[in-house]
Design a protein around this motif. Structure first.
Motif, mmCIF file in Angstrom:
data_model
loop_
_atom_site.group_PDB
_atom_site.id
_atom_site.type_symbol
_atom_site.label_atom_id
_atom_site.label_comp_id
_atom_site.label_asym_id
_atom_site.label_seq_id
_atom_site.Cartn_x
_atom_site.Cartn_y
_atom_site.Cartn_z
ATOM 1 N N PHE A 124 47.643 -4.180 -2.363
ATOM 2 C CA PHE A 124 47.452 -3.450 -3.624
ATOM 3 C C PHE A 124 48.514 -2.374 -3.794
ATOM 4 C CE2 PHE A 124 43.179 -4.890 -2.513
ATOM 5 C CZ PHE A 124 42.814 -5.515 -3.680
ATOM 6 N N GLY A 125 48.847 -2.110 -5.012
ATOM 7 C CA GLY A 125 49.775 -1.050 -5.351
ATOM 8 C C GLY A 125 50.973 -1.544 -6.126
ATOM 9 N N GLY A 126 51.349 -2.794 -5.858
ATOM 10 C CA GLY A 126 52.506 -3.353 -6.562
ATOM 11 C C GLY A 126 53.750 -2.533 -6.309
ATOM 12 N N SER A 127 54.620 -2.454 -7.288
ATOM 13 C CA SER A 127 55.847 -1.676 -7.136
ATOM 14 C C SER A 127 55.724 -0.295 -7.768
ATOM 15 C CB SER A 127 57.018 -2.426 -7.768
ATOM 16 O OG SER A 127 56.751 -2.646 -9.134
ATOM 17 N N PHE A 157 41.258 -2.368 -7.140
ATOM 18 C CA PHE A 157 41.882 -1.206 -6.523
ATOM 19 C C PHE A 157 41.955 -0.097 -7.559
ATOM 20 C CE2 PHE A 157 46.091 0.968 -5.841
ATOM 21 C CZ PHE A 157 45.731 1.685 -4.714
ATOM 22 N N TYR A 158 41.307 1.025 -7.256
ATOM 23 C CA TYR A 158 41.311 2.187 -8.140
ATOM 24 C C TYR A 158 42.146 3.285 -7.493
ATOM 25 C CZ TYR A 158 37.269 0.019 -10.387
ATOM 26 O OH TYR A 158 36.423 -0.843 -11.039
ATOM 27 N N LEU A 159 42.977 3.930 -8.275
ATOM 28 C CA LEU A 159 43.802 5.027 -7.797
ATOM 29 C C LEU A 159 43.537 6.249 -8.659
ATOM 30 C CD1 LEU A 159 46.081 6.068 -5.959
ATOM 31 C CD2 LEU A 159 47.713 5.197 -7.659
ATOM 32 N N ASN A 160 43.065 7.299 -8.038
ATOM 33 C CA ASN A 160 42.767 8.558 -8.726
ATOM 34 C C ASN A 160 41.884 8.355 -9.957
ATOM 35 O OD1 ASN A 160 44.243 10.072 -6.816
ATOM 36 N ND2 ASN A 160 46.132 9.492 -7.852
ATOM 37 N N GLU A 188 44.545 -2.130 -10.308
ATOM 38 C CA GLU A 188 44.864 -3.537 -10.083
ATOM 39 C C GLU A 188 43.589 -4.323 -9.791
ATOM 40 O OE1 GLU A 188 47.977 -5.778 -7.054
ATOM 41 O OE2 GLU A 188 47.927 -3.600 -7.169
ATOM 42 N N THR A 189 43.540 -5.555 -10.294
ATOM 43 C CA THR A 189 42.460 -6.492 -9.987
ATOM 44 C C THR A 189 43.089 -7.767 -9.452
ATOM 45 O OG1 THR A 189 41.050 -5.608 -11.734
ATOM 46 C CG2 THR A 189 40.511 -7.796 -10.913
#
Length: 186
Positions: free
Chosen positions: A86-89, A118-121, A126-127
Motif C-alpha cells: 500500500f502507498g503507491g508512489s 488502506f487509510y492514511l490520516n 487505496e483499495t
C-alpha cells in the motif's frame, strides 16, 4: 468467550495505529532500513500446513521499488496467501520519517473477493481486491501477536521483500507507535 485476537475475514479485521519512524534509523540512502514489523498475528502453524494463519503488517524501505508501497501486508489462511503493498508512489518511505501518521488497514472476505483498504490520516488512500482467493476462512489455533516485531519469519510469500524478514523478534520497528487497535470487524 471469543478470543480478543479473533481472525475471521468473513467478519472482517481492522488495525489502526499512529506511527512515527525515527530518521536516525534510516540507511545511507535516507530510506527506512530493510523491513520493520509493525504487527504480526500468527497461529504457530507451519506455512506448508492447511492450518497456517497469519496477518503480518510491516514497513519496507525496499529500493527495488523506489520506496513505493512502504506498507506491506501478508494475509494467510491455509494454502491461501495474499501479499499486498500500500502507498503507491504518492506515499513513500520518505513520507514516514519524522512525522506522525495515522494508518488504518481493513480486510474483509466475501464469496467473490478479498478486499483490503488502506487509510492514511483518516482518508481512504487505496483499495485492493483479490478475486482469486476470495474466501479466506477463520484462522484458528493458539493465536499469538506482537506489536513492533515478528513472531517468526513467513514463508510462501510472493512479495519479494517479505522473505528477508528475520525471525523471533527481529525485523524490529524503529520509531514510535501509539494507540494501536485491533478490531474484529472491517
Amino acid at each position: 468467550r471469543e478470543s480478543n485476537l479473533r481472525f475471521d475475514l468473513s467478519k472482517g479485521v481492522t488495525t489502526e495505529f499512529w506511527v512515527n519512524f525515527n530518521s536516525s534509523w534510516t540507511n545511507t540512502s535516507g530510506d527506512i532500513p530493510g523491513n520493520q514489523v509493525l504487527f504480526d498475528l500468527h497461529n504457530g502453524a507451519l506455512s506448508s500446513s492447511v492450518g497456517y494463519g497469519r496477518l503480518l503488517i510491516f514497513a519496507t524501505g525496499s529500493k527495488n521499488e523506489a520506496g513505493a508501497d512502504p506498507i506491506r501486508v501478508h494475509l494467510a489462511s491455509g494454502s491461501n496467501v495474499w501479499d499486498v503493498g500500500f502507498g503507491g508512489s504518492t506515499f513513500t518511505t520518505s513520507s514516514l520519517k519524522d512525522t506522525w501518521n495515522h494508518i488504518a488497514l481493513s480486510f474483509v472476505s466475501s464469496s467473490t473477493q478479498l478486499e483490503a483498504k488502506f487509510y492514511l490520516n483518516g482518508n481512504l488512500h487505496e483499495t485492493e481486491t483479490n478475486t482469486t482467493i476470495a474466501a479466506l476462512g477463520e484462522v484458528t489455533g493458539s493465536l499469538k501477536a506482537r506489536i513492533g516485531s515478528g513472531v517468526t519469519a513467513p514463508s510462501g510469500s510472493t512479495l519479494g521483500s517479505i522473505s528477508s524478514l528475520e525471525t523471533n523478534g527481529h525485523s524490529p520497528f524503529y520509531g514510535s507507535m501509539d494507540e494501536f487497535r485491533y478490531w474484529k470487524t472491517a
